[in-house]
Design a protein around this motif. Sequence first.
Motif, mmCIF file in Angstrom:
data_model
loop_
_atom_site.group_PDB
_atom_site.id
_atom_site.type_symbol
_atom_site.label_atom_id
_atom_site.label_comp_id
_atom_site.label_asym_id
_atom_site.label_seq_id
_atom_site.Cartn_x
_atom_site.Cartn_y
_atom_site.Cartn_z
ATOM 1 N N LEU A 38 11.291 -34.630 35.145
ATOM 2 C CA LEU A 38 12.368 -33.989 34.382
ATOM 3 C C LEU A 38 13.671 -34.729 34.699
ATOM 4 N N ASN A 39 14.090 -35.568 33.786
ATOM 5 C CA ASN A 39 15.205 -36.483 34.047
ATOM 6 C C ASN A 39 16.557 -35.894 33.653
ATOM 7 N N LYS A 40 16.566 -35.095 32.574
ATOM 8 C CA LYS A 40 17.842 -34.556 32.104
ATOM 9 C C LYS A 40 17.592 -33.269 31.331
ATOM 10 N N VAL A 41 18.539 -32.303 31.476
ATOM 11 C CA VAL A 41 18.499 -31.065 30.700
ATOM 12 C C VAL A 41 19.909 -30.794 30.188
ATOM 13 N N LYS A 42 20.023 -30.535 28.901
ATOM 14 C CA LYS A 42 21.338 -30.207 28.366
ATOM 15 C C LYS A 42 21.205 -29.136 27.293
ATOM 16 N N LYS A 48 31.896 -22.249 20.175
ATOM 17 C CA LYS A 48 32.694 -22.629 21.346
ATOM 18 C C LYS A 48 33.060 -21.422 22.212
ATOM 19 N N ASN A 49 32.614 -20.239 21.798
ATOM 20 C CA ASN A 49 32.952 -19.023 22.528
ATOM 21 C C ASN A 49 32.030 -18.754 23.712
ATOM 22 N N ILE A 50 31.069 -19.642 23.929
ATOM 23 C CA ILE A 50 30.119 -19.492 25.024
ATOM 24 C C ILE A 50 30.368 -20.587 26.064
ATOM 25 N N ASP A 51 30.419 -20.206 27.320
ATOM 26 C CA ASP A 51 30.643 -21.145 28.424
ATOM 27 C C ASP A 51 29.341 -21.898 28.726
ATOM 28 N N LYS A 52 29.349 -23.219 28.476
ATOM 29 C CA LYS A 52 28.128 -23.993 28.692
ATOM 30 C C LYS A 52 27.751 -24.062 30.163
ATOM 31 N N GLN A 53 28.744 -24.063 31.042
ATOM 32 C CA GLN A 53 28.427 -24.083 32.469
ATOM 33 C C GLN A 53 27.702 -22.807 32.876
ATOM 34 N N GLU A 54 28.087 -21.699 32.271
ATOM 35 C CA GLU A 54 27.418 -20.435 32.553
ATOM 36 C C GLU A 54 26.001 -20.437 31.982
ATOM 37 N N LEU A 55 25.834 -21.082 30.841
ATOM 38 C CA LEU A 55 24.502 -21.168 30.252
ATOM 39 C C LEU A 55 23.529 -21.911 31.165
ATOM 40 N N LYS A 56 24.021 -22.936 31.860
ATOM 41 C CA LYS A 56 23.154 -23.749 32.704
ATOM 42 C C LYS A 56 22.533 -22.948 33.835
ATOM 43 N N SER A 57 23.187 -21.870 34.232
ATOM 44 C CA SER A 57 22.627 -21.054 35.312
ATOM 45 C C SER A 57 21.380 -20.300 34.869
ATOM 46 N N TYR A 121 25.473 -11.606 20.527
ATOM 47 C CA TYR A 121 24.828 -12.431 19.502
ATOM 48 C C TYR A 121 23.363 -12.001 19.389
ATOM 49 N N TYR A 122 23.130 -10.899 18.677
ATOM 50 C CA TYR A 122 21.788 -10.318 18.608
ATOM 51 C C TYR A 122 20.850 -11.103 17.689
ATOM 52 N N ASP A 123 21.399 -11.951 16.829
ATOM 53 C CA ASP A 123 20.566 -12.748 15.926
ATOM 54 C C ASP A 123 20.534 -14.211 16.354
ATOM 55 N N ALA A 124 20.891 -14.493 17.587
ATOM 56 C CA ALA A 124 20.910 -15.876 18.069
ATOM 57 C C ALA A 124 19.503 -16.453 18.107
ATOM 58 N N GLU A 125 19.405 -17.737 17.825
ATOM 59 C CA GLU A 125 18.128 -18.444 17.846
ATOM 60 C C GLU A 125 18.210 -19.579 18.868
ATOM 61 N N VAL A 126 17.210 -19.667 19.726
ATOM 62 C CA VAL A 126 17.169 -20.708 20.751
ATOM 63 C C VAL A 126 15.902 -21.527 20.556
ATOM 64 N N THR A 127 16.069 -22.837 20.435
ATOM 65 C CA THR A 127 14.930 -23.744 20.329
ATOM 66 C C THR A 127 15.095 -24.864 21.350
ATOM 67 N N ASP A 128 14.009 -25.562 21.595
ATOM 68 C CA ASP A 128 14.092 -26.676 22.540
ATOM 69 C C ASP A 128 13.361 -27.884 21.964
ATOM 70 N N THR A 129 13.833 -29.050 22.368
ATOM 71 C CA THR A 129 13.199 -30.313 21.998
ATOM 72 C C THR A 129 13.004 -31.124 23.261
ATOM 73 N N LYS A 136 9.288 -40.058 31.876
ATOM 74 C CA LYS A 136 10.470 -39.228 32.058
ATOM 75 C C LYS A 136 10.641 -38.326 30.853
ATOM 76 N N ALA A 137 11.126 -37.101 31.115
ATOM 77 C CA ALA A 137 11.317 -36.131 30.039
ATOM 78 C C ALA A 137 12.763 -35.650 30.030
ATOM 79 N N GLU A 138 13.272 -35.495 28.819
ATOM 80 C CA GLU A 138 14.613 -34.933 28.627
ATOM 81 C C GLU A 138 14.486 -33.713 27.728
ATOM 82 N N VAL A 139 15.031 -32.569 28.180
ATOM 83 C CA VAL A 139 14.940 -31.315 27.433
ATOM 84 C C VAL A 139 16.314 -30.980 26.861
ATOM 85 N N VAL A 140 16.356 -30.709 25.565
ATOM 86 C CA VAL A 140 17.599 -30.307 24.913
ATOM 87 C C VAL A 140 17.399 -28.920 24.315
#
Length: 777
Positions: A38-42, A48-57, A121-129, A136-140
Amino acid sequence: MLKDLLRTIKLIFGLAFLVLLIFSCRTTKFVPQDEYLLNKVKVESDTKNIDKQELKSYFRQTPNTSILGFWKFHLALYNLSSQKKKDGWLKRIGEAPVIYDPFLTRRSDEELERYMHNKGYYDAEVTDTVYRKKKKAEVVYRIVANEPYTISRYKVNVLDDSLRTIVRQDSTLSAVHLGENLDMDKLGSERMRMVRTLKDQGYYRMNRNSISYEADTTLGKRQSDVTMLVGEQEIQDSLGNIEYQPHKKFTFRNFYFLTEYEPRKALFSAHLNMDMVPQDTLKVDNYYFIYKKSLRFRPDLLINANHIGDAGYYKVSEVERTYNELSLLRLFKVINIQFEDTGQRDSMGRPMLDCIIQLTPSTKQSYSFSLEGTNSSGNLGVAGNLNYQHRNLFKGGEILDVQLRGATERQSYGVKDSVKFFNTLETGIDTKLTLPKFLAPIRSNRLFQYSTPKTLFNLAYNYQRRPDYTRTIARASFGYQWKSSEFSTHRINLLDFNLVKMFSYDPGFIASIENLYIRSSYTDHSISSFNYIYTYNTQRLQKRTNYKYLRASFETAGNTLYGYSKLANRPQELTDTLAGGQYKFLGTPFAQYFRADLEYRRCWVLDKYNTVVIRGFGGIAVPYGNSKQVPFERKYFTGGANDIRAWPVRALGPGTYKADPNAFPNQTGDIKLEGNIEYRYKMIGMLEGAFFLDVGNIWSLKDNRPGTEFRLDKFYNELAVGTGTGFRFDFSYVIFRLDVGMKLRDPLRPEGSRWIIGNRPYTIDDFNVNFAIGYPF
């Protein structure tokens, strides 16, 4: 010797970096067949109303930790180990490769979606690639937030009549506002704020279970109607039956101080440790002091430190203040505050509590001796301290500190073949007496709500023998110190008196300052000052967390003596041709000046290995009235282990002034500006590394040496810039530090050629080695 040391250090740095960089390229050495590192995760989000640093936790799997932002140093150490051994010291100090796990990626999707729901955000959608390449794998993670639910109406419904008035009065302080997202975290914080508000009004048994929310999201247009429900107290009897009763406001019956509480024995006692061993009891009103043989503390000390019950009922803020007051006494190593329901009621029918304060005293007297090696810019020395402390000197919590100090250092100055060596010597005694009370003719209860000020007395004497002069400093001070909040500390000295005597001048030193304004800084003088220091510090010892630090100080000296001398029409005496006539006190001229400093630090803990710290400092000292120059010990200097580390201590400035290289470095100024940034990273065990950048200089306000005076249109072009790297050896109780500074911009050189890179090759004089104890800031 210094040249050889620098070469050795640079060689070690270069080889270590080269070896680890080569091996770090083999990051997949221990990755199994058909698996991926696992080389990178982003994470990417369309809002812009969501703190990306908080998301990483909320990531369930993260890559190996990097230093310098790209170098997986600890993985590289692990990869240096043998594949034939399952264990080894490199595997223990390194970090095993993080193998990409699809299950943990799905878990991360779920956690991120749950986080978005909590933020409205009750209708939020989260996907990953997942991108796979060369083992090496990178997850977005991609988040489509969609429109959030907002609060269109907010009200509080109080079901407990006893709480209705308080809750209505508190409604204006609510942190929930119309139009905001339906944020569950914010609603939870508001619930805890309401619980604290009610506990601070005497409702001892109030808890979060008595407060709930109802949210109606069927209004359309993604709006919601939110109601906070403040209910009655839930009570369960012995049969498990639940009934609801109005909350009761609690008062107090008695207070018990267990002054010799023993936590180990308390583990085997069902009661609060009051009846375990034969003890004596002293009663003062409704205070009971329980002790063995003799009471170590005067009752008024503990009574004054206790603020529980000041309001006539239970207040959680009074409990916190009492704990703080007892902690600040520095007399106890264990402090516990507990409550028992007595089952009795006061004259107004309110239930009553007993308060039990358990105290384990610290050692009454202590001695310590420390011997340490010192190094000021490559000059070796030794210092010793003999410390004595008595806690509770007169049984009123008085603390007496006495320190005897002696130090000597072999220093050198000069260039090339003209290097000279000499020994400096410093001895002194410092005595401090701290009283846990406000010694003043005014009442302090209303002035100081968070803590009671301490009264501080200080007497000190110091003897210093240097190559250019010898001096003695006698000091006496009187003042107060107190905390106004958890992070804010105030220190005020109503009187800070210093008597400085100087003698045994070096003829060469006297000749060098004969016709300079700074000469008056090196004469006998006294300082009678008033000073104030404010400190705001959120740093927590033994914890690696983000913190802020602010220190502001103000000092003024000589005003009272000058005013008295003027009113008494006392004659001025000519003590120095450049300083002019001066008034005297105790046979010596007294200094008159104003000085102000401001320092700010900020620390960001990026992860468990990486930290960034910045620091800014600005200060100015202005002489006036009875003084033409600020005393030497109140002037600023820079360079050395804690300032601009590419220069030796006191060897930089003022301004562009270049001192005689054969003279002892002793440059001072009236203005100081400095900025620092340091990147720290953990390496192996107790070893840490650092890279730093320092910028700054000092200047004079009135000086007849060329290039020394501060000019608003020139000062920015007279800033020194240095960089470097270093090691820290963290032994928990002490940190040893080695920093190698390198000049980038030298203001002592002619304008246009001050940047070294691109103008001339580096020489040994452009490097400076600093040994020190503790972090620079």
